[in-house]
Write an enzyme that holds these catalytic residues in place. Structure first.
Site, mmCIF file in Angstrom:
data_model
loop_
_atom_site.group_PDB
_atom_site.id
_atom_site.type_symbol
_atom_site.label_atom_id
_atom_site.label_comp_id
_atom_site.label_asym_id
_atom_site.label_seq_id
_atom_site.Cartn_x
_atom_site.Cartn_y
_atom_site.Cartn_z
ATOM 1 N N ASP A 53 -2.792 -8.594 1.597
ATOM 2 C CA ASP A 53 -2.703 -8.659 0.149
ATOM 3 C C ASP A 53 -1.468 -7.873 -0.321
ATOM 4 O OD1 ASP A 53 -4.465 -9.449 -2.367
ATOM 5 O OD2 ASP A 53 -3.946 -7.343 -2.671
ATOM 6 N N HIS A 55 -11.012 -13.824 1.456
ATOM 7 C CA HIS A 55 -9.727 -13.153 1.298
ATOM 8 C C HIS A 55 -9.557 -11.945 2.207
ATOM 9 C CE1 HIS A 55 -6.236 -11.443 -0.666
ATOM 10 N NE2 HIS A 55 -6.913 -10.378 -1.063
#
Length: 307
Positions: free
Chosen positions: A121, A287
């Site tokens: 991320d 994610h």
């Protein structure tokens, strides 16, 4: 300055690491350094994303250490227990260029001039900039569940804006998002993490409480907003200036098959536009690969790190 830190809560979640505060040119960075192999193995830097801290690697870092790596897991500036400097003119303090320099200086202070870096991320975006600005330092680059920042902004559509609404919410001028998140940080944090996690049963309440401890600090909330404001401004300027530059280090891209990035982009193709040596695949998770699919993620990372 280098200070040893006693942190029983962090030790309970991710034992086997010495925690230090290291001063860099622009910040004080909290790092966790593996103690098992006393620095003899190949160095690997782990960088977390939003809204996590270095503890997000608690299920992957021990596997890397067991395989012989010297692991350094750091809190990005503005996150976790690293310092939260003011945003500065044009959000420059939270440009990925500045955040990348922090981590290069941390690794040098620990005796590592050249190392592999694994970023998830926001940490992946810092790692991408690091590979461009410090190519002699970055030996290998692994990026988890991201496409390039400039690509994602350039190809924004309604679905992306809906799924990743915080990209557009957090960049609003001070202090609108700060006040709205600060009104109930726990609710925002739980909703944010729940929306990203696609493998039920992987939640860790002790880990969440550590994330929340940091997230309740108004300085952290402001720093996170500045990180995203920088991504939508000065970072794009830096990316445009380097549009013709390619990452020279081998690059591994991994992403969650149940997440947004793989659904909206050809992830490998986006990175082949930015790097010369790219490989990777989707994993069966959302994610947060390192928390949802640690065994598979670790196996892919170790295969890549061993060349």
């Amino acid at each position: 300055m280098c200070m040893d830190i006693l942190d029983p809560a962090a030790d309970a979640i991710m034992p086997g690491f010495r925690r230090l505060d290291l001063d860099t040119t622009g910040a004080r960075i909290r790092v966790a350094v593996s103690t098992a192999n006393r620095g003899d193995g190949p160095p690997v830097l782990l960088l977390h994303g939003h809204p996590q801290t270095h503890l997000t690697w608690y299920r992957v870092a021990p596997r890397l250490v067991e395989a012989g790596c010297t692991v350094v897991a750091a809190d990005l500036r503005g996150y976790g227990d690293s310092s939260k400097p003011p945003g500065g003119e044009g959000h420059a303090t939270y440009a990925k260029r500045a955040m990348a320099l922090d981590q290069v200086e941390v690794m040098r202070a620990l005796g590592h001039e050249r190392f592999a870096v694994i970023g998830h991320d926001r940490g992946g975006r810092v790692a991408h900039r690091m590979a461009l600005d410090h190519p002699t330092a970055v030996e290998r680059l692994a990026l988890l569940d991201i496409a390039p920042t400039a690509t994602m902004y350039a190809r924004t559509n309604r679905e992306f804006a809906t799924r990743y609404f915080w990209w557009f919410f957090l960049i609003q001028p001070f202090d609108l998002p700060e006040r709205m998140i600060g009104a109930d940080p726990e609710h925002f944090l739980r909703k944010h993490i729940a929306g990203q996690t696609k493998n039920p049963g992987t939640e860790n309440e002790a880990l969440f409480r550590e994330y929340l401890r940091c997230y309740r600090d108004p300085a952290t909330i402001h720093a996170i907003c500045e990180d995203y404001r920088a991504a939508a401004s000065i970072d794009l300027e830096h990316d445009a200036a380097d549009a013709d530059v390619r990452v020279s280090a081998p690059l591994l891209a991994l992403w969650g098959a149940k997440g947004t990035v793989g659904a909206l982009y050809d992830v490998l193709e986006t990175w082949r536009e930015k790097a010369t040596d790219v490989r990777g695949r989707a994993l069966d998770c959302g994610h947060t690969l390192q928390e949802e699919a640690p065994e598979e993620t670790s196996a892919e990372l170790l295969r890549f790190l061993k060349g």
